[in-house]
Design a protein around this motif. Structure first.
Motif, PDB file in Angstrom:
ATOM      1  N   PHE A 104       0.877  -1.167   0.000  1.00  0.00           N
ATOM      2  CA  PHE A 104       0.000   0.000   0.000  1.00  0.00           C
ATOM      3  C   PHE A 104       0.918   1.222   0.000  1.00  0.00           C
ATOM      4  N   LEU A 105       0.801   2.066  -1.024  1.00  0.00           N
ATOM      5  CA  LEU A 105       1.710   3.192  -1.197  1.00  0.00           C
ATOM      6  C   LEU A 105       0.984   4.525  -1.026  1.00  0.00           C
ATOM      7  N   ASP A 106       1.680   5.505  -0.447  1.00  0.00           N
ATOM      8  CA  ASP A 106       1.113   6.850  -0.347  1.00  0.00           C
ATOM      9  C   ASP A 106       1.367   7.608  -1.653  1.00  0.00           C
ATOM     10  N   GLU A 107       0.989   8.879  -1.699  1.00  0.00           N
ATOM     11  CA  GLU A 107       1.127   9.668  -2.930  1.00  0.00           C
ATOM     12  C   GLU A 107       2.569   9.780  -3.411  1.00  0.00           C
ATOM     13  N   ALA A 108       3.522   9.740  -2.493  1.00  0.00           N
ATOM     14  CA  ALA A 108       4.937   9.851  -2.852  1.00  0.00           C
ATOM     15  C   ALA A 108       5.549   8.501  -3.213  1.00  0.00           C
ATOM     16  N   GLY A 109       4.752   7.436  -3.167  1.00  0.00           N
ATOM     17  CA  GLY A 109       5.255   6.108  -3.496  1.00  0.00           C
ATOM     18  C   GLY A 109       5.909   5.385  -2.332  1.00  0.00           C
ATOM     19  N   ARG A 110       5.792   5.934  -1.122  1.00  0.00           N
ATOM     20  CA  ARG A 110       6.349   5.292   0.069  1.00  0.00           C
ATOM     21  C   ARG A 110       5.399   4.220   0.581  1.00  0.00           C
ATOM     22  N   PRO A 111       5.930   3.058   0.973  1.00  0.00           N
ATOM     23  CA  PRO A 111       5.072   1.986   1.504  1.00  0.00           C
ATOM     24  C   PRO A 111       4.457   2.355   2.855  1.00  0.00           C
ATOM     25  N   LEU A 112       3.151   2.139   2.964  1.00  0.00           N
ATOM     26  CA  LEU A 112       2.439   2.336   4.230  1.00  0.00           C
ATOM     27  C   LEU A 112       2.201   1.007   4.933  1.00  0.00           C
ATOM     28  N   ASP A 113       2.037  -0.049   4.144  1.00  0.00           N
ATOM     29  CA  ASP A 113       1.743  -1.372   4.683  1.00  0.00           C
ATOM     30  C   ASP A 113       2.108  -2.398   3.621  1.00  0.00           C
ATOM     31  N   ARG A 114       2.201  -3.647   4.047  1.00  0.00           N
ATOM     32  CA  ARG A 114       2.568  -4.725   3.127  1.00  0.00           C
ATOM     33  C   ARG A 114       1.903  -6.021   3.578  1.00  0.00           C
ATOM     34  N   GLU A 115       1.361  -6.742   2.627  1.00  0.00           N
ATOM     35  CA  GLU A 115       0.834  -8.091   2.859  1.00  0.00           C
ATOM     36  C   GLU A 115       1.682  -9.045   2.034  1.00  0.00           C
ATOM     37  N   ILE A 116       2.184 -10.104   2.667  1.00  0.00           N
ATOM     38  CA  ILE A 116       3.024 -11.081   1.978  1.00  0.00           C
ATOM     39  C   ILE A 116       2.358 -12.448   2.085  1.00  0.00           C
ATOM     40  N   GLY A 134      -9.118  -0.478  11.127  1.00  0.00           N
ATOM     41  CA  GLY A 134     -10.032   0.233  12.019  1.00  0.00           C
ATOM     42  C   GLY A 134     -10.045  -0.448  13.371  1.00  0.00           C
ATOM     43  N   PRO A 135     -11.131  -0.316  14.135  1.00  0.00           N
ATOM     44  CA  PRO A 135     -11.192  -0.908  15.480  1.00  0.00           C
ATOM     45  C   PRO A 135     -10.898  -2.407  15.453  1.00  0.00           C
ATOM     46  N   GLY A 136      -9.912  -2.824  16.214  1.00  0.00           N
ATOM     47  CA  GLY A 136      -9.566  -4.234  16.305  1.00  0.00           C
ATOM     48  C   GLY A 136      -8.675  -4.731  15.179  1.00  0.00           C
ATOM     49  N   GLY A 137      -8.248  -3.856  14.277  1.00  0.00           N
ATOM     50  CA  GLY A 137      -7.397  -4.254  13.159  1.00  0.00           C
ATOM     51  C   GLY A 137      -6.240  -3.296  12.991  1.00  0.00           C
ATOM     52  N   LYS A 138      -5.708  -3.266  11.785  1.00  0.00           N
ATOM     53  CA  LYS A 138      -4.624  -2.330  11.479  1.00  0.00           C
ATOM     54  C   LYS A 138      -5.159  -0.901  11.466  1.00  0.00           C
ATOM     55  N   SER A 139      -4.259   0.052  11.479  1.00  0.00           N
ATOM     56  CA  SER A 139      -4.638   1.462  11.514  1.00  0.00           C
ATOM     57  C   SER A 139      -5.473   1.843  10.281  1.00  0.00           C
ATOM     58  N   ILE A 140      -6.565   2.544  10.507  1.00  0.00           N
ATOM     59  CA  ILE A 140      -7.427   3.013   9.418  1.00  0.00           C
ATOM     60  C   ILE A 140      -6.695   4.051   8.571  1.00  0.00           C
ATOM     61  N   ASP A 141      -5.668   4.682   9.124  1.00  0.00           N
ATOM     62  CA  ASP A 141      -4.884   5.676   8.382  1.00  0.00           C
ATOM     63  C   ASP A 141      -4.175   5.051   7.182  1.00  0.00           C
ATOM     64  N   ILE A 142      -3.878   3.764   7.250  1.00  0.00           N
ATOM     65  CA  ILE A 142      -3.248   3.091   6.106  1.00  0.00           C
ATOM     66  C   ILE A 142      -4.156   3.203   4.891  1.00  0.00           C
ATOM     67  N   LEU A 143      -5.428   2.866   5.059  1.00  0.00           N
ATOM     68  CA  LEU A 143      -6.371   2.947   3.934  1.00  0.00           C
ATOM     69  C   LEU A 143      -6.609   4.391   3.515  1.00  0.00           C
ATOM     70  N   ALA A 144      -6.800   5.264   4.487  1.00  0.00           N
ATOM     71  CA  ALA A 144      -7.117   6.658   4.183  1.00  0.00           C
ATOM     72  C   ALA A 144      -5.996   7.350   3.408  1.00  0.00           C
ATOM     73  N   ASN A 145      -4.749   6.907   3.599  1.00  0.00           N
ATOM     74  CA  ASN A 145      -3.609   7.553   2.948  1.00  0.00           C
ATOM     75  C   ASN A 145      -3.062   6.785   1.750  1.00  0.00           C
ATOM     76  N   SER A 147      -2.623   5.691  -1.916  1.00  0.00           N
ATOM     77  CA  SER A 147      -2.856   6.271  -3.232  1.00  0.00           C
ATOM     78  C   SER A 147      -2.743   5.228  -4.339  1.00  0.00           C
ATOM     79  N   SER A 148      -1.950   4.181  -4.087  1.00  0.00           N
ATOM     80  CA  SER A 148      -1.814   3.110  -5.079  1.00  0.00           C
ATOM     81  C   SER A 148      -1.411   1.813  -4.387  1.00  0.00           C
ATOM     82  N   LEU A 149      -1.602   0.725  -5.105  1.00  0.00           N
ATOM     83  CA  LEU A 149      -1.221  -0.603  -4.635  1.00  0.00           C
ATOM     84  C   LEU A 149      -0.193  -1.164  -5.615  1.00  0.00           C
ATOM     85  N   ARG A 150       0.841  -1.777  -5.083  1.00  0.00           N
ATOM     86  CA  ARG A 150       1.835  -2.437  -5.926  1.00  0.00           C
ATOM     87  C   ARG A 150       1.727  -3.935  -5.664  1.00  0.00           C
ATOM     88  N   VAL A 151       1.569  -4.701  -6.739  1.00  0.00           N
ATOM     89  CA  VAL A 151       1.468  -6.160  -6.637  1.00  0.00           C
ATOM     90  C   VAL A 151       2.705  -6.757  -7.297  1.00  0.00           C
TER      91      VAL A 151
END
Length: 183
Positions: A104-116, A134-145, A147-151
């Motif tokens: 999960f990448l932000d607008e600058a292309g920096r990784p916010l999270d990773r699933e392997i 969100g509640p009980g999971g990872k930070s909701i800020d990851i999704l909110a920020n 901008s793109s997904l790299r697979v």
């Protein structure tokens, strides 16, 4: 006389019914209303056959793609995101052990999270994973920020073997459900 008595009785009943069945309206109820719709959507789909994986060779990447994900680029939408669940489903009928990385990448292309995901070679079971935000999971800020997904997909096996399956391939499906508060 009877007629006058019936008229008075009828009028009394009508007045009683009209006053007993009404109540003063409260149009301020909208202030108490909470609207929380759930939005479901597919995110991405990846499919690759075994010939493509073999052509990349052993221990090499055979798939790489960046996918635009501007679902929350409007601040109004991002601020009202309450929670989300991203679902991944993978089927591998190839003779290769594979690794799938989703960043999960932000607008600058920096990784916010990773699933392997490391997926066993054929015959493997369908791999299903649900990740909560969100509640009980990872930070909701990851999704909110995001901008793109790299697979990225890597062959952890050799570059020559061939599965006995009729049409060997790797299939990755992904979908999401997001809960918003509109009030």
């Amino acid at each position: 006389m009877k007629r006058l008595l019936y008229s008075v009785f009828f009028t009394a009943v009508v007045l009683f019914l009209t006053t007993s069945c009404t109540e003063e309206q409260d149009f301020g109820q909208i202030d108490d209303l909470r609207v929380t719709p759930t939005l479901a959507s597919g995110l991405f789909y990846m499919e690759s056959d075994e010939a493509t994986i073999n052509a990349a060779g052993a221990l090499n990447s055979f798939y790489s793609q960046e996918i635009n994900f501007d679902a929350f680029n409007e601040q109004y939408v991002a601020e009202r995101l309450l929670e989300g669940v991203i679902s991944y489903e993978m089927d591998n009928t190839t003779s290769k052990e594979l690794r799938i990385i989703i960043e999960f990448l932000d607008e600058a292309g920096r990784p916010l999270d990773r699933e392997i995901f490391t997926i066993e070679a054929d015959p493997s079971e369908t791999v299903v994973r649900e990740v909560s935000y969100g509640p009980g999971g990872k930070s909701i800020d990851i999704l909110a920020n995001t901008s793109s997904l790299r697979v990225l997909a890597n062959n952890l096996g050799d570059g020559t073997s061939v599965s006995s399956a009729e049409d060997p391939k790797i299939i990755l499906r992904s979908g999401a459900e997001f809960l918003f508060e509109l009030q």
